[in-house]
Motif scaffolding. Structure first.
Motif, PDB file in Angstrom:
ATOM      1  N   LEU A 159       0.829  -1.207   0.000  1.00 53.61           N
ATOM      2  CA  LEU A 159       0.000   0.000   0.000  1.00 53.61           C
ATOM      3  C   LEU A 159       0.865   1.260   0.000  1.00 53.61           C
ATOM      4  O   LEU A 159       0.587   2.222  -0.721  1.00 53.61           O
ATOM      5  CB  LEU A 159      -0.936  -0.013   1.206  1.00 53.61           C
ATOM      6  CG  LEU A 159      -1.942   1.101   1.311  1.00 53.61           C
ATOM      7  CD1 LEU A 159      -2.804   1.218   0.054  1.00 53.61           C
ATOM      8  CD2 LEU A 159      -2.826   0.882   2.537  1.00 53.61           C
ATOM      9  N   ALA A 160       1.943   1.250   0.774  1.00 53.52           N
ATOM     10  CA  ALA A 160       2.845   2.400   0.812  1.00 53.52           C
ATOM     11  C   ALA A 160       3.499   2.619  -0.550  1.00 53.52           C
ATOM     12  O   ALA A 160       3.632   3.769  -1.001  1.00 53.52           O
ATOM     13  CB  ALA A 160       3.911   2.196   1.885  1.00 53.52           C
ATOM     14  N   GLU A 161       3.895   1.534  -1.214  1.00 52.19           N
ATOM     15  CA  GLU A 161       4.496   1.671  -2.543  1.00 52.19           C
ATOM     16  C   GLU A 161       3.490   2.248  -3.538  1.00 52.19           C
ATOM     17  O   GLU A 161       3.839   3.097  -4.359  1.00 52.19           O
ATOM     18  CB  GLU A 161       5.044   0.317  -3.028  1.00 52.19           C
ATOM     19  CG  GLU A 161       6.250  -0.153  -2.230  1.00 52.19           C
ATOM     20  CD  GLU A 161       7.386   0.858  -2.234  1.00 52.19           C
ATOM     21  OE1 GLU A 161       7.836   1.266  -3.321  1.00 52.19           O
ATOM     22  OE2 GLU A 161       7.828   1.251  -1.132  1.00 52.19           O
ATOM     23  N   ARG A 162       2.238   1.791  -3.461  1.00 56.61           N
ATOM     24  CA  ARG A 162       1.198   2.335  -4.335  1.00 56.61           C
ATOM     25  C   ARG A 162       0.993   3.822  -4.030  1.00 56.61           C
ATOM     26  O   ARG A 162       0.881   4.638  -4.939  1.00 56.61           O
ATOM     27  CB  ARG A 162      -0.116   1.581  -4.145  1.00 56.61           C
ATOM     28  CG  ARG A 162      -1.189   2.097  -5.083  1.00 56.61           C
ATOM     29  CD  ARG A 162      -2.496   1.321  -5.051  1.00 56.61           C
ATOM     30  NE  ARG A 162      -2.422   0.042  -4.401  1.00 56.61           N
ATOM     31  CZ  ARG A 162      -3.387  -0.454  -3.629  1.00 56.61           C
ATOM     32  NH1 ARG A 162      -4.495   0.218  -3.426  1.00 56.61           N
ATOM     33  NH2 ARG A 162      -3.255  -1.644  -3.065  1.00 56.61           N
ATOM     34  N   ALA A 163       0.967   4.174  -2.761  1.00 61.40           N
ATOM     35  CA  ALA A 163       0.774   5.584  -2.385  1.00 61.40           C
ATOM     36  C   ALA A 163       1.897   6.462  -2.932  1.00 61.40           C
ATOM     37  O   ALA A 163       1.656   7.568  -3.421  1.00 61.40           O
ATOM     38  CB  ALA A 163       0.694   5.713  -0.856  1.00 61.40           C
TER      39      ALA A 163
END
Length: 171
Positions: A159-163
């Motif tokens: 999720l952090a990478e997508r953000a």
């Protein structure tokens, strides 16, 4: 008018810097904290702080640096609206909810907005306006940590990478 707008921008930047300092210890505890991010679909709005917990919960933290004029500028809820002293400040909630919807759409997950207030006292040790928690900046980290869940480090990392991809630094 231009001077007032410049002063407001400067105060906003200072509030964001203060909040960033408060959020820094979360990074060492496995949280991802992204500051000053562009929001797809918002022309001029930016996300002050996108915070992703180790459980993969996403918080959009909006920093407010508001005056504490002689104790009369208490931040409070009245009749479902946000007030700063005698000033109706509910437009700040509208903006935060708008930004939250756009960030949630961009990430494809629920996002919890949180308003962190610097300087001005916050009534009742914090409160909700239209499902938005409004807290003193000093309580922000406690509120975030208290609303985390069971760790999902792999999910949180993805999720952090997508953000980072979909919410680039604001320019």
């Amino acid at each position: 008018m231009a001077d007032a707008q410049a002063a407001s921008c400067a105060a906003g930047a200072l509030g964001e810097q203060r909040t960033a300092i408060l959020l820094a210890p979360l990074v060492h505890a496995g949280w991802e904290v992204l500051h000053d991010r562009a929001i797809p679909g918002a022309r001029r709005a930016n996300a002050d702080h996108v915070v992703i917990s180790p459980a993969g919960r996403v918080f959009l933290v909006d920093s407010k640096l508001w005056s504490a004029k002689k104790g009369t500028a208490v931040v409070r809820e009245h009749d479902g609206r946000l007030w700063h002293g005698t000033r109706d400040a509910d437009k700040a909630v509208d903006s935060l909810l708008f930004e939250t919807r756009l960030v949630a759409r961009a990430l494809g997950v629920p996002v919890q907005p949180v308003m962190a207030v610097h300087n001005a006292p916050v009534a009742n040790d914090g409160f909700f306006v239209r499902d938005v928690p409004v807290v003193s900046a000093e309580r922000l980290v406690t509120v975030l940590v208290g609303n985390d869940g069971q760790r999902d480090e792999a999910g949180a990392w993805l999720l952090a990478e997508r953000a980072k991809r979909v919410l680039p630094p604001y320019r």
